[in-house]
Design a protein around this motif. Structure first.
Motif, PDB file in Angstrom:
ATOM      1  N   ARG A 156       0.851  -1.191   0.000  1.00 32.20           N
ATOM      2  CA  ARG A 156       0.000   0.000   0.000  1.00 32.20           C
ATOM      3  C   ARG A 156       0.884   1.237   0.000  1.00 32.20           C
ATOM      4  O   ARG A 156       2.033   1.182   0.449  1.00 32.20           O
ATOM      5  CB  ARG A 156      -0.877   0.042   1.255  1.00 32.20           C
ATOM      6  CG  ARG A 156      -2.115  -0.819   1.172  1.00 32.20           C
ATOM      7  CD  ARG A 156      -2.946  -0.641   2.422  1.00 32.20           C
ATOM      8  NE  ARG A 156      -3.725   0.589   2.367  1.00 32.20           N
ATOM      9  CZ  ARG A 156      -5.001   0.626   2.017  1.00 32.20           C
ATOM     10  NH1 ARG A 156      -5.640  -0.473   1.686  1.00 32.20           N
ATOM     11  NH2 ARG A 156      -5.670   1.769   2.012  1.00 32.20           N
ATOM     12  N   VAL A 191      -5.685   5.286  -3.122  1.00 28.81           N
ATOM     13  CA  VAL A 191      -6.272   3.949  -3.253  1.00 28.81           C
ATOM     14  C   VAL A 191      -7.742   4.155  -3.612  1.00 28.81           C
ATOM     15  O   VAL A 191      -8.587   4.300  -2.738  1.00 28.81           O
ATOM     16  CB  VAL A 191      -6.149   3.137  -1.947  1.00 28.81           C
ATOM     17  CG1 VAL A 191      -6.665   1.720  -2.146  1.00 28.81           C
ATOM     18  CG2 VAL A 191      -4.711   3.103  -1.462  1.00 28.81           C
ATOM     19  N   LYS A 221     -10.197  -1.570  -3.417  1.00 28.74           N
ATOM     20  CA  LYS A 221      -9.894  -1.041  -2.084  1.00 28.74           C
ATOM     21  C   LYS A 221     -10.300  -2.008  -0.981  1.00 28.74           C
ATOM     22  O   LYS A 221      -9.624  -2.109   0.028  1.00 28.74           O
ATOM     23  CB  LYS A 221     -10.623   0.290  -1.900  1.00 28.74           C
ATOM     24  CG  LYS A 221     -10.397   0.942  -0.539  1.00 28.74           C
ATOM     25  CD  LYS A 221     -10.928   2.365  -0.527  1.00 28.74           C
ATOM     26  CE  LYS A 221     -10.793   3.006   0.845  1.00 28.74           C
ATOM     27  NZ  LYS A 221     -11.433   4.336   0.869  1.00 28.74           N
ATOM     28  N   TYR A 222     -11.406  -2.705  -1.184  1.00 27.38           N
ATOM     29  CA  TYR A 222     -11.974  -3.458  -0.062  1.00 27.38           C
ATOM     30  C   TYR A 222     -11.702  -4.957  -0.068  1.00 27.38           C
ATOM     31  O   TYR A 222     -12.060  -5.651   0.867  1.00 27.38           O
ATOM     32  CB  TYR A 222     -13.480  -3.178   0.024  1.00 27.38           C
ATOM     33  CG  TYR A 222     -13.741  -1.740   0.397  1.00 27.38           C
ATOM     34  CD1 TYR A 222     -13.548  -1.312   1.710  1.00 27.38           C
ATOM     35  CD2 TYR A 222     -14.096  -0.797  -0.553  1.00 27.38           C
ATOM     36  CE1 TYR A 222     -13.738   0.014   2.061  1.00 27.38           C
ATOM     37  CE2 TYR A 222     -14.294   0.536  -0.215  1.00 27.38           C
ATOM     38  CZ  TYR A 222     -14.106   0.936   1.093  1.00 27.38           C
ATOM     39  OH  TYR A 222     -14.280   2.242   1.449  1.00 27.38           O
ATOM     40  N   HIS A 233     -15.519  -2.722  -6.601  1.00 23.40           N
ATOM     41  CA  HIS A 233     -14.965  -2.069  -5.404  1.00 23.40           C
ATOM     42  C   HIS A 233     -13.976  -2.935  -4.636  1.00 23.40           C
ATOM     43  O   HIS A 233     -13.589  -2.607  -3.514  1.00 23.40           O
ATOM     44  CB  HIS A 233     -16.100  -1.588  -4.504  1.00 23.40           C
ATOM     45  CG  HIS A 233     -16.875  -0.458  -5.127  1.00 23.40           C
ATOM     46  ND1 HIS A 233     -17.845  -0.693  -6.082  1.00 23.40           N
ATOM     47  CD2 HIS A 233     -16.775   0.882  -4.989  1.00 23.40           C
ATOM     48  CE1 HIS A 233     -18.331   0.481  -6.488  1.00 23.40           C
ATOM     49  NE2 HIS A 233     -17.701   1.444  -5.851  1.00 23.40           N
ATOM     50  N   ALA A 243     -11.582   3.533  -4.589  1.00 23.38           N
ATOM     51  CA  ALA A 243     -12.508   2.446  -4.256  1.00 23.38           C
ATOM     52  C   ALA A 243     -12.734   1.603  -5.502  1.00 23.38           C
ATOM     53  O   ALA A 243     -12.899   0.393  -5.432  1.00 23.38           O
ATOM     54  CB  ALA A 243     -13.828   3.026  -3.764  1.00 23.38           C
TER      55      ALA A 243
END
Ligand SMILES: Cc1cc2nc3c(=O)[nH]c(=O)nc-3n(C[C@H](O)[C@H](O)[C@H](O)COP(=O)(O)OP(=O)(O)OC[C@H]3O[C@@H](n4cnc5c(N)ncnc54)[C@H](O)[C@@H]3O)c2cc1C
Lengths: 436, 485
Positions: free
Chosen positions: A206, B253, B163-164, B160, B255
């Motif tokens: 990240r 980042v 990101k998740y 999505h 979504a």
């Protein structure tokens, strides 16, 4: 005692200074080996394993030994294979935010390297000091920031694994999303080295947050109920703390000098969002709570102290008798568990994630006291449907209490997997759940 | 209901199965079975022996144990939207349809989890907790009808997931009926890291070949405080691809970060949810940022800057929820929209390192020319998950095979840059042979070894996921398994 032929064989694979005879007959933490080897390549690891399985030798695997006290009831195996000399970054694709590393790479070194590229591996294992990335993955470690980022299992995209017979298997791949075949990565992450020696790890990364801070909210005695209410309110709000870790008064005292239950809410985002969330928390903080906000540097120092507190001395000379336990419960039971910990006379401190349910307690005492304390804590936790794992203890104590607790009803599947992959039970014998 | 016809059969197995689930909950007449000949992958069709609809775990276990005792092959089926043929009864299976097990069993907001039955539809979960501020993150485009059981089996992704995370990152517990009919429970009360090998992890994405999922505990999340969506049009697909990399390099980042090429735009604009995209652009990006309101503006500005730098023709931020919803409806119905410009289409599902996007899109264009078939691209650009849609006409002799070959060539192109042959749709029967593009025989055997632990007699969903035996040790082993039965 190692025999001449084992010595001869191993020194034909490795230079003599990478093969060491272990002198001590009895070790404090076990998981040792009669001979310690430091392979430098995947080929060397494969050759050692091929030899061991053909000669029916048992092999323990370690990185730098930070988790020697985790699991296992054997003092020694024929060979102890350390990945400490097999380190370094194989490939870092900055644009793809992926990295492939060798297992012996120290976790800290990896993070420092990534930081220089504005990236990070978003896990904060509690035993980061001295840990190798291979060990962190094999134990599926995580820390308070799991709330936002998940654990090792969520970050591994591919592995190379040496099976006990020396075969190399690749699992996953090089991309961040992949459902080709079974998700074999998951088998090895957290398997405590009982299924294979991980020789390469592919991870997704990240970006480093643009800004971060740490909000500490301490609750002077008597306001315990406020903690639960406040945590629930914050979790229900649309704020996005990356940790919501509750520290026991004892741990809070060590870390902040304030001996009260303290919530550590880390914020990581663009600066405007971090400030906005700080304000939000300030506005909903309970009347009697004390709030302080640590800036980037202070927050970094706080987490270093935090990790240092749990970096137990695993050297043989270390005399203290201490234990770490990991407890998993529902989020709503974390406070109860930590209160239970506080009541426990041997407890030196602990912490737990209000939003993820994983807790850790640090206990000190003699062997008998510790064994009693572990069983009473386990009983209390299991009553809540949770589990307790002894994360660090001496071999003598591990032989007395169950490290992993009772295996589940579907243990036969785990046993089946072990038997398929390592039929001779060459690797890390008896290290894991149910004697796997 | 054709009541009279019911149970006019001499087949004792049908009678016995009907005795377990009830006469109304079994189909076995040919005309009732044709709807179950295939799933969303329509190229191969096989008739099942019967379809049964259990109402609960116990019935499922009873059915499975009956079938296993009687050596009858079987498989599980959800909504049948799978795109790789996972629910196709290759061996004349008895299909165990989970669509009647569709209850929401529990929602625990304090512990942020929900328990559902496998037939529960993905979007229904979000809809039923949305008013309390929560949602279920994995959002496959088929979410209005696919089941969470099917999602677990395929480890489904969605826009999505950038990101998740995908389904596996949101599964906290499973109840599973094993292929011999035992009921096991993995994970409890949503508690994480239960000691032992990660069976949740291996079951998720196992495409219904390791067990039948009868109950699922999922993680639920609170809605982000704010969302903003950007739509950007590019004259040059290379600029669009470069913008994707640049956005991520900015430390954002998103979504979601989706891309469509010109052919795809032509299709969505001719279908049910047009939004007025210009028809002469090479690519569009649909970018969504969500999170804390105070931080959104800054990220949106960065994204707009990146697009400008990459020669965007025009770029705009959705003005309100309606506009945003229209853009997403246009995107999410993209596959089906191909029907507007082509009699048939085949969806592929390769994954590549994001940085190789321009190169691979170029290669796909060549493949399109080589095979003389149009290929549209609609995909999750942020995580490099391509969906080449190969347009063809099955009425033209040989064109179906050509489409399949072109699809395979696209996957080879992905594998060639170190990518994968599937990012979310699964291998099923469609990509069995392509498994060899990414795994050696030994690595495939390592996986079939795991299947043998769970599914030793191989009655559950046989013939899926792995290349047909012929090389490696598979043949020998299957002979052995057959001999030992
Ligand atoms: C228009 C369209 C858009 C799509 N978009 C996406 C997308 O964006 N992302 C994505 O990931 N997928 C997408 N898909 C594919 C598909 O919807 C998913 O794979 C979905 O997860 C399948 O769910 P299902 O209920 O339809 O399962 P089915 O198709 O019925 O079954 C799929 C597989 O799961 C097994 N299975 C089903 N239920 C169970 C159970 N309870 N236990 C064990 N095994 C079971 C079956 O045996 C089969 O192998 C799309 C499909 C369509 C038609």
């Amino acid at each position: 005692m190692i025999t001449a032929d084992v010595w001869k064989e191993l020194t034909s694979i490795l230079p003599a200074d990478h093969v060491q005879e272990q002198k001590t007959a009895e070790t404090r933490y076990g998981n040792d080996g009669q001979v310690l080897v430091f392979p430098r390549t995947e080929e060397e690891i494969a050759a050692i394993l091929t030899f061991a399985s053909t000669a029916e030798k048992k092999v323990n695997v370690c990185g730098c030994g930070s988790k020697r006290g985790l699991g296992g009831t054997e003092d020694t195996a024929d060979i102890l294979l350390s990945t400490a000399s097999f380190r370094g970054i194989k490939e870092h694709s900055v644009g793809d935010m992926t990295i492939f590393v060798k297992p012996g790479t120290p976790f800290r070194e990896l993070q420092d390297y990534l930081a220089s590229h504005g990236q990070k591996l978003p896990i904060d294992p509690i035993h980061a000091e001295n840990a190798t990335i291979g060990g962190v993955i094999a134990a599926n470690e995580s820390g308070p920031k799991r709330l936002a980022y998940g654990s090792a299992r969520d970050l591994v995209i591919g592995l190379r694994v040496a099976y006990a017979n020396g075969e190399i298997i690749r699992t996953g791949g090089k991309v961040v999303k992949n459902v080709a075949g079974y998700d074999m990565n998951k088998l090895f992450v957290g398997s405590m080295g009982t299924l294979g020696v991980i020789t390469e790890i592919g991870l997704k990364l990240r970006p480093l947050p643009e800004h971060e801070s740490l909000v500490l909210l301490s609750f002077p005695e008597g306001d315990i109920d406020d903690i639960q209410a406040f945590s629930e309110k914050l979790m229900k709000s649309r704020m996005e703390p990356v940790s919501l870790e509750l520290l026991t008064p004892a741990l809070a005292e060590t870390l902040t000098g304030d001996a009260s239950f303290t919530l550590a809410a880390a914020l990581e985002d663009v600066a405007s969002s971090v400030f906005y969330q700080e304000d939000y928390i300030r506005n909903i903080q309970p009347a009697n709570a004390r709030l302080s906000i640590l800036n980037v540097e202070e927050a970094g120092a706080f987490w270093e102290r935090f990790q240092h507190t749990f970096a137990l001395d695993t050297s043989e000379q270390h005399q203290g008798t201490e234990v770490l336990v990991k407890i998993g419960v529902q989020h709503s039971d974390v406070l109860e568990v930590l209160k239970e910990g506080e009541r426990e006379a041997l407890c030196e401190g602990g912490h737990g994630g209000m939003g993820h349910g994983l807790c850790q307690l640090h206990l000190k005492g003699d062997k008998k006291q510790l064994a009693d304390s572990i069983s009473s804590l386990r009983e209390a936790v299991e009553e809540k449907g949770g589990y307790l794992v002894v994360q660090h203890a001496s071999l003598a104590l591990r032989r007395e209490v169950s490290v992993w607790g009772e295996p589940p009803a579907h243990f036969f599947l785990m046993e089946g997997i072990k038997t398929k992959i390592d039929p001779q039970r060459t690797l890390n014998p008896k290290r894991f759940v149910g004697g796997l | 209901m054709r009541r009279k016809k019911r149970l006019q059969t001499n087949d004792k197995h049908i009678k016995n199965l009907a005795a377990i689930v009830g006469e109304k909950e079994i189909l076995f007449h040919k005309e009732d079975l044709t709807a179950y000949e295939n799933d969303g992958f329509t190229i191969h069709s096989y008739l099942p022996k019967a379809v049964v609809f259990p109402k609960n775990t116990e019935e499922t276990a009873e059915i499975v144990s009956y079938l296993s005792r009687n050596d009858l092959p079987f498989l599980a089926r959800g909504a049948g939207t799978g795109l790789s043929g996972g629910a196709v009864p290759l061996n004349g299976e008895v299909i165990i349809s989970l669509v009647k097990m569709k209850r929401l069993l529990n929602v625990d907001l304090k512990n942020r989890c929900a328990v559902v039955e496998p037939g529960y539809v993905n979007l229904t979960l979000t809809n039923s907790i949305s008013d309390k501020g929560y949602y279920y993150a994995p959002d496959p485009s088929s979410q209005y009808c696919c089941t969470i059981g099917g999602n677990v089996a395929e480890n489904a992704g969605g826009a999505h997931c950038l990101k998740y995370g995908v389904t596996t990152n949101h599964i906290l517990g499973l109840e599973v009926v094993t292929p011999d009919g035992a009921i096991i429970e993995i994970g409890k009360n949503g508690i994480m890291d239960v000691p032992g090998y990660d069976l949740l992890g291996i079951l998720t994405g196992s495409e219904g070949t390791l067990g039948i999922v009868t109950k699922i505990t999922v993680r639920i999340l609170t809605h982000p405080e704010e969302k903003k969506t950007v739509l950007a049009y590019f004259d040059d697909v290379a600029d669009g691809s470069q913008a994707v990399s640049d956005i991520v390099s900015e430390g954002i980042v998103p979504a979601a970060l989706e891309m469509m090429d010109g052919t795809a735009i032509e299709a969505v604009e001719s279908a049910a949810y047009p939004v007025g995209h210009p028809k002469d652009i090479e690519a569009l990006l649909l970018i969504e940022v969500d999170g804390i309101s105070a931080g959104i503006e800054e990220q949106i500005n960065k994204i707009l800057d990146v697009c400008e730098k990459r020669n965007v023709r025009s770029v705009k931020v959705a003005e309100d929820e309606q506009e945003r919803a229209r853009w997403w409806a246009n995107r999410k119905t993209g596959f089906g929209a191909m029907g507007a410009i082509s009699p048939d289409y085949l969806v592929q599902d390769g994954v590549i390192p994001r940085s190789t996007l321009p190169q691979v899109l170029g290669r796909i264009r060549e493949i399109s020319q080589e095979y003389g078939l149009r290929i549209a691209n609609i995909f999750h650009a942020g995580d490099g998950n391509l969906h080449p849609l190969i347009l063809f006409d099955s009425r033209i002799p040989g064109e179906t095979d050509k489409a399949l070959e072109a699809g395979s060539a696209c996957l080879q192109a992905c594998a060639d840059v170190g990518g994968s042959i599937t990012g979310e749709h699964g291998v099923g029967i469609e990509k069995r042979e392509e498994m060899r593009f990414v795994f050696s025989d030994k690595e495939i055997e390592a996986q079939t070894n795991i299947r043998e632990v769970f599914n030793p007699y191989y009655l559950l969903n046989a013939g899926k996921l792995f290349p047909s035996p012929g090389r490696c040790g598979e043949v020998k082993k299957e002979e052995k398994a057959a001999a030992s039965k």
